[in-house]
Write a protein that holds these residues in place. Sequence first.
Motif, mmCIF file in Angstrom:
data_model
loop_
_atom_site.group_PDB
_atom_site.id
_atom_site.type_symbol
_atom_site.label_atom_id
_atom_site.label_comp_id
_atom_site.label_asym_id
_atom_site.label_seq_id
_atom_site.Cartn_x
_atom_site.Cartn_y
_atom_site.Cartn_z
ATOM 1 N N ALA A 42 0.831 -1.205 0.000
ATOM 2 C CA ALA A 42 0.000 0.000 0.000
ATOM 3 C C ALA A 42 0.861 1.248 0.000
ATOM 4 N N ALA A 43 0.309 2.321 -0.554
ATOM 5 C CA ALA A 43 0.953 3.632 -0.536
ATOM 6 C C ALA A 43 -0.092 4.666 -0.136
ATOM 7 N N ALA A 130 -3.895 0.236 -2.681
ATOM 8 C CA ALA A 130 -3.445 -1.071 -2.222
ATOM 9 C C ALA A 130 -3.491 -2.066 -3.369
ATOM 10 N N ALA A 131 -2.508 -2.951 -3.402
ATOM 11 C CA ALA A 131 -2.450 -4.033 -4.388
ATOM 12 C C ALA A 131 -2.012 -5.289 -3.654
ATOM 13 N N ARG A 132 -2.649 -6.407 -3.988
ATOM 14 C CA ARG A 132 -2.368 -7.647 -3.279
ATOM 15 C C ARG A 132 -2.058 -8.768 -4.256
ATOM 16 N N GLU A 133 -0.994 -9.520 -3.940
ATOM 17 C CA GLU A 133 -0.632 -10.690 -4.742
ATOM 18 C C GLU A 133 -1.782 -11.685 -4.702
ATOM 19 N N ARG A 137 -6.738 -4.802 -6.602
ATOM 20 C CA ARG A 137 -6.102 -3.490 -6.463
ATOM 21 C C ARG A 137 -7.238 -2.494 -6.229
ATOM 22 N N GLU A 138 -6.959 -1.507 -5.380
ATOM 23 C CA GLU A 138 -7.987 -0.498 -5.111
ATOM 24 C C GLU A 138 -7.336 0.822 -4.763
ATOM 25 N N LEU A 139 -7.992 1.907 -5.164
ATOM 26 C CA LEU A 139 -7.508 3.260 -4.914
ATOM 27 C C LEU A 139 -8.661 4.085 -4.361
ATOM 28 N N ILE A 140 -8.413 4.753 -3.227
ATOM 29 C CA ILE A 140 -9.430 5.581 -2.572
ATOM 30 C C ILE A 140 -8.861 6.985 -2.414
ATOM 31 N N LEU A 162 -9.492 -2.367 0.369
ATOM 32 C CA LEU A 162 -9.459 -1.365 1.433
ATOM 33 C C LEU A 162 -10.837 -1.226 2.053
ATOM 34 N N GLY A 163 -10.863 -0.951 3.347
ATOM 35 C CA GLY A 163 -12.122 -0.676 4.024
ATOM 36 C C GLY A 163 -12.286 0.824 4.172
#
Length: 171
Positions: A42-43, A130-133, A137-140, A162-163
């Motif tokens: 995550a960034a 956030a990106a997960r192996e 992937r999600e961007l908020i 992401l929550g």
Amino acid sequence: MRKALPALALGSLAATPALAADLNVTVEIPRLSVAEYHRPYAAIWLERPDQTAVGTFAVWYDTKLKNNEGEKWLKDIRQWWRRAGREMSFPVDGVTSPTRAPGRHTLTFSGAKGPLKGLPAGEYMLVVEAAREVGGRELIKVPVQWPPKAAKITSAKGSTELGAISVVAKP
């Protein structure tokens, strides 16, 4: 005269404005019921309305892989990588840390140092990606007014990786 000096000094301190505001960011990483779960990379960064990155607050990745192998996958945090990440050298003191387990994670950033120091007044977006192996992937994006004129809470909610994301800006 002795009593007047401390009172005078105290009065001048009370009239001094606060030098820095703070941002408290809470990021929720949901627990997912999947066969193969990996913690997300995550960034968290701040950007202008034109999507120009102003500063990176945090980057969470697998810092313990030998030969710095975890850095190889940072480019999977695509938007952050394109806007800020590819120009950074890792690890970055005070920014990079290991991936986080599911749950709520709160970070506090001071206007006196880091990416907020000297930040011009204006409208910004706090972005969490956030990106997960073997996952998604999600961007908020959460709007932020800097510096805050009054305490304000803004929030957004993810749907997969992401929550809830909340930002508390305090003058």
